[in-house]
Write a protein that holds these residues in place. Structure first.
Motif, PDB file in Angstrom:
ATOM      1  N   LYS A 134      12.450   4.297   1.523  1.00 21.30           N
ATOM      2  CA  LYS A 134      13.046   5.125   0.467  1.00 21.30           C
ATOM      3  C   LYS A 134      12.939   4.412  -0.888  1.00 21.30           C
ATOM      4  CE  LYS A 134      17.368   7.496  -0.623  1.00 21.30           C
ATOM      5  NZ  LYS A 134      18.760   7.701  -0.210  1.00 21.30           N
ATOM      6  N   GLU A 135      13.225   3.120  -0.911  1.00 16.44           N
ATOM      7  CA  GLU A 135      13.128   2.334  -2.149  1.00 16.44           C
ATOM      8  C   GLU A 135      11.683   2.276  -2.645  1.00 16.44           C
ATOM      9  OE1 GLU A 135      15.520   1.033  -4.122  1.00 16.44           O
ATOM     10  OE2 GLU A 135      16.934   2.049  -2.802  1.00 16.44           O
ATOM     11  N   LEU A 136      10.744   2.119  -1.722  1.00 21.01           N
ATOM     12  CA  LEU A 136       9.328   2.046  -2.107  1.00 21.01           C
ATOM     13  C   LEU A 136       8.848   3.375  -2.686  1.00 21.01           C
ATOM     14  CD1 LEU A 136       7.809  -0.024   0.834  1.00 21.01           C
ATOM     15  CD2 LEU A 136       8.322  -0.798  -1.486  1.00 21.01           C
ATOM     16  N   ARG A 137       9.340   4.482  -2.151  1.00 19.86           N
ATOM     17  CA  ARG A 137       8.950   5.795  -2.679  1.00 19.86           C
ATOM     18  C   ARG A 137       9.466   6.007  -4.097  1.00 19.86           C
ATOM     19  NH1 ARG A 137       9.979   7.415   2.711  1.00 19.86           N
ATOM     20  NH2 ARG A 137      12.061   8.155   2.179  1.00 19.86           N
ATOM     21  N   LYS A 138      10.603   5.386  -4.426  1.00 20.69           N
ATOM     22  CA  LYS A 138      11.166   5.526  -5.770  1.00 20.69           C
ATOM     23  C   LYS A 138      10.477   4.597  -6.777  1.00 20.69           C
ATOM     24  CE  LYS A 138      15.553   4.851  -4.694  1.00 20.69           C
ATOM     25  NZ  LYS A 138      17.018   4.760  -4.766  1.00 20.69           N
ATOM     26  N   LEU A 139       9.800   3.584  -6.278  1.00 23.30           N
ATOM     27  CA  LEU A 139       9.178   2.572  -7.133  1.00 23.30           C
ATOM     28  C   LEU A 139       8.001   3.171  -7.897  1.00 23.30           C
ATOM     29  CD1 LEU A 139       9.198  -0.454  -7.851  1.00 23.30           C
ATOM     30  CD2 LEU A 139       7.710  -0.841  -5.893  1.00 23.30           C
ATOM     31  N   ILE A 140       7.994   2.961  -9.202  1.00 23.46           N
ATOM     32  CA  ILE A 140       6.875   3.396 -10.030  1.00 23.46           C
ATOM     33  C   ILE A 140       6.088   2.140 -10.398  1.00 23.46           C
ATOM     34  CG2 ILE A 140       6.180   4.484 -12.193  1.00 23.46           C
ATOM     35  CD1 ILE A 140       8.785   6.132 -11.990  1.00 23.46           C
ATOM     36  N   LEU A 141       4.911   2.007  -9.802  1.00 21.77           N
ATOM     37  CA  LEU A 141       4.110   0.805  -9.987  1.00 21.77           C
ATOM     38  C   LEU A 141       3.263   0.882 -11.255  1.00 21.77           C
ATOM     39  CD1 LEU A 141       2.893   0.274  -6.323  1.00 21.77           C
ATOM     40  CD2 LEU A 141       4.516  -1.143  -7.560  1.00 21.77           C
ATOM     41  N   ARG A 142       3.146  -0.252 -11.925  1.00 24.34           N
ATOM     42  CA  ARG A 142       2.281  -0.337 -13.097  1.00 24.34           C
ATOM     43  C   ARG A 142       0.833  -0.083 -12.681  1.00 24.34           C
ATOM     44  NH1 ARG A 142       5.697  -4.686 -13.596  1.00 24.34           N
ATOM     45  NH2 ARG A 142       4.139  -6.079 -12.706  1.00 24.34           N
ATOM     46  N   PHE A 153       0.837  -1.207   0.000  1.00 23.35           N
ATOM     47  CA  PHE A 153       0.000   0.000   0.000  1.00 23.35           C
ATOM     48  C   PHE A 153       0.871   1.256   0.000  1.00 23.35           C
ATOM     49  CE2 PHE A 153      -2.377   3.539   1.616  1.00 23.35           C
ATOM     50  CZ  PHE A 153      -3.451   3.519   0.746  1.00 23.35           C
ATOM     51  N   TYR A 154       1.941   1.241   0.780  1.00 23.74           N
ATOM     52  CA  TYR A 154       2.827   2.414   0.825  1.00 23.74           C
ATOM     53  C   TYR A 154       3.407   2.708  -0.558  1.00 23.74           C
ATOM     54  CZ  TYR A 154       6.383   5.676   2.454  1.00 23.74           C
ATOM     55  OH  TYR A 154       7.169   6.790   2.633  1.00 23.74           O
ATOM     56  N   ALA A 155       3.764   1.655  -1.303  1.00 24.19           N
ATOM     57  CA  ALA A 155       4.303   1.845  -2.654  1.00 24.19           C
ATOM     58  C   ALA A 155       3.242   2.436  -3.579  1.00 24.19           C
ATOM     59  CB  ALA A 155       4.820   0.520  -3.205  1.00 24.19           C
ATOM     60  N   ILE A 156       2.011   1.969  -3.459  1.00 22.65           N
ATOM     61  CA  ILE A 156       0.919   2.525  -4.260  1.00 22.65           C
ATOM     62  C   ILE A 156       0.701   3.987  -3.874  1.00 22.65           C
ATOM     63  CG2 ILE A 156      -1.589   2.469  -4.628  1.00 22.65           C
ATOM     64  CD1 ILE A 156      -1.412  -0.614  -4.287  1.00 22.65           C
ATOM     65  N   PHE A 157       0.529   4.214  -2.580  1.00 22.61           N
ATOM     66  CA  PHE A 157       0.210   5.551  -2.070  1.00 22.61           C
ATOM     67  C   PHE A 157       1.290   6.565  -2.430  1.00 22.61           C
ATOM     68  CE2 PHE A 157       0.044   8.375   1.865  1.00 22.61           C
ATOM     69  CZ  PHE A 157      -0.987   9.169   1.375  1.00 22.61           C
ATOM     70  N   SER A 158       2.551   6.196  -2.230  1.00 21.33           N
ATOM     71  CA  SER A 158       3.641   7.139  -2.496  1.00 21.33           C
ATOM     72  C   SER A 158       3.887   7.342  -3.989  1.00 21.33           C
ATOM     73  CB  SER A 158       4.928   6.707  -1.788  1.00 21.33           C
ATOM     74  OG  SER A 158       5.392   5.479  -2.293  1.00 21.33           O
ATOM     75  N   SER A 159       3.172   6.593  -4.841  1.00 28.31           N
ATOM     76  CA  SER A 159       3.248   6.792  -6.290  1.00 28.31           C
ATOM     77  C   SER A 159       2.206   7.794  -6.776  1.00 28.31           C
ATOM     78  CB  SER A 159       3.009   5.459  -7.018  1.00 28.31           C
ATOM     79  OG  SER A 159       4.023   4.540  -6.742  1.00 28.31           O
ATOM     80  N   THR A 160       1.342   8.268  -5.871  1.00 28.82           N
ATOM     81  CA  THR A 160       0.253   9.148  -6.275  1.00 28.82           C
ATOM     82  C   THR A 160       0.587  10.614  -6.031  1.00 28.82           C
ATOM     83  OG1 THR A 160      -0.870   8.990  -4.127  1.00 28.82           O
ATOM     84  CG2 THR A 160      -1.454   7.346  -5.792  1.00 28.82           C
TER      85      THR A 160
END
Length: 198
Positions: free
Chosen positions: A154-162, A83-90
């Protein structure tokens, strides 16, 4: 006055300035299916006739496992990280305040992609199983865990999810729809109750 609630597994999120609280909702229909499949103790329906709201934390998952014999497919950390990876991609995620629902399959489908970026703590050599650790060893281990968590975030914030549109905030993302029961939207009911108090 009946309230509309999800009829499918989903996650409820509360976001405030980059911090997130995630709750796993399991509707009674799913619990009945799992009882028939012997995945969970039937006592769960006595304790949670309207469905389970389970905080996505390891202690809550462990307690639920002990009480009802249910082993979730994913850990609370896996779900929180996804969820953090999704959220931080918005758009505007670090200042966003709001709540919403995300379909369980939508969130869980991101876990393999996210797990590739997560580093797990290494086992410390020389520590005997069952032997107590000194205060210094516990402190050092805790510092390493905090540093690893910060690195993973930090890595999750950089991740750009499909499938995530970075130009839109989380509440405008095109997530899979969740089938809801008949009734008023929870926001309407809470708004009415609030107005009656004033």
């Amino acid at each position: 006055m009946s309230i509309s609630v999800p009829c499918e597994r989903c996650y409820y999120y509360e976001c405030s300035h980059g911090k997130v609280r995630l709750t796993y909702f399991i509707p009674p229909e799913v619990l009945v299916t799992w009882i028939r499949q012997n995945k969970i103790n039937d006592l769960v329906l006595t304790d949670y006739p309207d469905g389970v709201d389970l905080d996505c934390t390891e202690p809550d998952f462990n307690e639920f496992r002990e009480d009802y014999g249910f082993i979730p497919e994913y850990t609370a950390d896996d779900l929180q990280n996804a969820f953090y990876a999704i959220f931080s991609s918005t758009k505007g995620w670090s200042t966003y305040r709001g709540t919403g629902l995300i379909h369980a399959q939508e969130l869980e489908a991101k876990i393999p992609e996210v797990q590739e970026k997560i580093k797990e703590p290494l086992d410390e050599p020389g520590q005997e199983e069952g032997q107590p650790m000194s205060f210094e060893e516990r402190y050092r281990k805790r510092l390493k865990a905090v540093a690893l968590t910060a690195q993973n975030k930090k890595e999750l914030r950089k991740l750009i999810l499909r499938g995530i549109d970075q130009r839109k905030p989380i509440h405008e993302q095109k997530f899979r729809s969740i089938r809801m029961s008949l009734g008023k939207k929870p926001q309407e009911v809470f708004s009415l109750l609030q107005n009656k108090k004033q």
